[in-house]
Design an enzyme around this catalytic site. Structure first.
Site, PDB file in Angstrom:
ATOM      1  N   THR A 130      -3.816   4.844  -1.204  1.00  0.00           N
ATOM      2  CA  THR A 130      -4.780   5.485  -0.322  1.00  0.00           C
ATOM      3  C   THR A 130      -5.430   6.675  -1.017  1.00  0.00           C
ATOM      4  O   THR A 130      -4.952   7.168  -2.035  1.00  0.00           O
ATOM      5  CB  THR A 130      -4.124   5.952   0.993  1.00  0.00           C
ATOM      6  OG1 THR A 130      -3.126   6.928   0.691  1.00  0.00           O
ATOM      7  CG2 THR A 130      -3.510   4.797   1.740  1.00  0.00           C
ATOM      8  N   TYR A 131      -6.511   7.112  -0.415  1.00  0.00           N
ATOM      9  CA  TYR A 131      -7.367   8.136  -1.013  1.00  0.00           C
ATOM     10  C   TYR A 131      -7.841   9.037   0.111  1.00  0.00           C
ATOM     11  O   TYR A 131      -8.436   8.554   1.076  1.00  0.00           O
ATOM     12  CB  TYR A 131      -8.542   7.419  -1.673  1.00  0.00           C
ATOM     13  CG  TYR A 131      -9.617   8.286  -2.270  1.00  0.00           C
ATOM     14  CD1 TYR A 131      -9.592   8.598  -3.615  1.00  0.00           C
ATOM     15  CD2 TYR A 131     -10.673   8.746  -1.503  1.00  0.00           C
ATOM     16  CE1 TYR A 131     -10.597   9.349  -4.190  1.00  0.00           C
ATOM     17  CE2 TYR A 131     -11.677   9.497  -2.062  1.00  0.00           C
ATOM     18  CZ  TYR A 131     -11.642   9.806  -3.408  1.00  0.00           C
ATOM     19  OH  TYR A 131     -12.633  10.547  -3.970  1.00  0.00           O
ATOM     20  N   ALA A 171     -19.545   2.246   3.894  1.00  0.00           N
ATOM     21  CA  ALA A 171     -18.948   1.661   2.688  1.00  0.00           C
ATOM     22  C   ALA A 171     -19.961   0.781   1.955  1.00  0.00           C
ATOM     23  O   ALA A 171     -19.950   0.705   0.731  1.00  0.00           O
ATOM     24  CB  ALA A 171     -17.698   0.863   3.047  1.00  0.00           C
ATOM     25  N   ARG A 231     -15.631   3.654   4.411  1.00  0.00           N
ATOM     26  CA  ARG A 231     -16.371   4.813   4.891  1.00  0.00           C
ATOM     27  C   ARG A 231     -15.397   5.965   5.015  1.00  0.00           C
ATOM     28  O   ARG A 231     -15.644   7.067   4.588  1.00  0.00           O
ATOM     29  CB  ARG A 231     -17.046   4.552   6.236  1.00  0.00           C
ATOM     30  CG  ARG A 231     -17.852   5.801   6.673  1.00  0.00           C
ATOM     31  CD  ARG A 231     -18.164   5.864   8.128  1.00  0.00           C
ATOM     32  NE  ARG A 231     -16.950   6.095   8.896  1.00  0.00           N
ATOM     33  CZ  ARG A 231     -16.890   6.009  10.195  1.00  0.00           C
ATOM     34  NH1 ARG A 231     -17.959   5.705  10.888  1.00  0.00           N
ATOM     35  NH2 ARG A 231     -15.763   6.221  10.833  1.00  0.00           N
ATOM     36  N   GLY A 232     -14.263   5.719   5.639  1.00  0.00           N
ATOM     37  CA  GLY A 232     -13.280   6.764   5.904  1.00  0.00           C
ATOM     38  C   GLY A 232     -13.515   7.384   7.263  1.00  0.00           C
ATOM     39  O   GLY A 232     -14.524   7.119   7.923  1.00  0.00           O
ATOM     40  N   ASP A 233     -12.575   8.188   7.683  1.00  0.00           N
ATOM     41  CA  ASP A 233     -12.667   8.830   8.990  1.00  0.00           C
ATOM     42  C   ASP A 233     -13.553  10.073   8.905  1.00  0.00           C
ATOM     43  O   ASP A 233     -13.359  10.918   8.023  1.00  0.00           O
ATOM     44  CB  ASP A 233     -11.275   9.236   9.484  1.00  0.00           C
ATOM     45  CG  ASP A 233     -10.367   8.028   9.700  1.00  0.00           C
ATOM     46  OD1 ASP A 233     -10.891   6.968  10.081  1.00  0.00           O
ATOM     47  OD2 ASP A 233      -9.152   8.157   9.492  1.00  0.00           O
ATOM     48  N   HIS A 279      -8.094   3.198  -3.130  1.00  0.00           N
ATOM     49  CA  HIS A 279      -8.989   3.331  -1.992  1.00  0.00           C
ATOM     50  C   HIS A 279     -10.031   4.365  -2.397  1.00  0.00           C
ATOM     51  O   HIS A 279      -9.750   5.264  -3.182  1.00  0.00           O
ATOM     52  CB  HIS A 279      -8.235   3.842  -0.765  1.00  0.00           C
ATOM     53  CG  HIS A 279      -7.258   2.860  -0.216  1.00  0.00           C
ATOM     54  ND1 HIS A 279      -6.877   2.879   1.105  1.00  0.00           N
ATOM     55  CD2 HIS A 279      -6.569   1.850  -0.780  1.00  0.00           C
ATOM     56  CE1 HIS A 279      -6.000   1.910   1.322  1.00  0.00           C
ATOM     57  NE2 HIS A 279      -5.796   1.276   0.190  1.00  0.00           N
ATOM     58  N   GLU A 285       0.857  -1.175   0.000  1.00  0.00           N
ATOM     59  CA  GLU A 285       0.000   0.000   0.000  1.00  0.00           C
ATOM     60  C   GLU A 285       0.895   1.227   0.000  1.00  0.00           C
ATOM     61  O   GLU A 285       1.862   1.296   0.764  1.00  0.00           O
ATOM     62  CB  GLU A 285      -0.879   0.000   1.253  1.00  0.00           C
ATOM     63  CG  GLU A 285      -1.776   1.213   1.368  1.00  0.00           C
ATOM     64  CD  GLU A 285      -2.670   1.160   2.589  1.00  0.00           C
ATOM     65  OE1 GLU A 285      -3.486   0.217   2.670  1.00  0.00           O
ATOM     66  OE2 GLU A 285      -2.537   2.048   3.447  1.00  0.00           O
ATOM     67  N   ALA A 335      -9.851  11.735   2.420  1.00  0.00           N
ATOM     68  CA  ALA A 335     -11.271  11.976   2.674  1.00  0.00           C
ATOM     69  C   ALA A 335     -11.790  13.073   1.756  1.00  0.00           C
ATOM     70  O   ALA A 335     -11.165  14.115   1.599  1.00  0.00           O
ATOM     71  CB  ALA A 335     -11.482  12.363   4.134  1.00  0.00           C
TER      72      ALA A 335
END
Length: 146
Positions: A47-48, A122, A105-107, A75, A16, A50
């Protein structure tokens, strides 16, 4: 072969990476990816941020991964994302040959009590992607117990 099919046959090695925040970091990332390729990963996920704050950099990194010779997995979060924005962004990924995603979902942003977008989980994202794109994406999910 889809990654889900390959996982039925053997354990897969993956890495990752995240889009660097500096130009210097972006310049050195292809060398890092090439070094990781010595281990023959089946895929590398990226990664992506928010709300898609780094979607451009994420897409660029996915292209670096693809150019290096393995499958990029982006992501993708629901945080601060609208249905229309998600649809547009995912179409860009498909247009660029990226068809694997990790739905998250993400933070929740600091000080907020919601995702600030059209979806809360998600699973909502997965349903939307399936409705809009059918099986054009191979989707993995990550979740927390609650």
């Amino acid at each position: 072969m889809k990654l889900s099919e390959a996982m039925k046959e053997k354990m897969l090695l993956s890495f990752e990476v995240f889009p660097p925040k500096t130009e210097k970091g972006m310049e050195s990332l292809p060398g890092t990816i090439e070094h990781l390729m010595k281990y023959k990963p089946e895929y590398i996920s990226c990664t992506y941020g928010a709300g898609g704050g780094n979607v451009g950099a994420n897409r660029e990194v996915c292209q670096m991964i693809k150019k290096a010779g393995t499958t990029p997995v982006t992501h993708f979060t629901v945080i601060k994302n609208t249905k229309e924005g998600i649809k547009d962004q995912l179409q860009q990924y498909l247009d660029e040959g990226v068809d694997h995603m990790l739905a998250l979902r993400g933070d929740i942003p600091l000080g907020e009590t919601t995702t600030c977008g059209d979806f809360n989980y998600a699973t909502d994202l997965v349903k939307f992607v399936r409705n809009e794109f059918g099986d054009k994406f191979e989707i993995a999910v990550a979740g927390s117990p609650e």
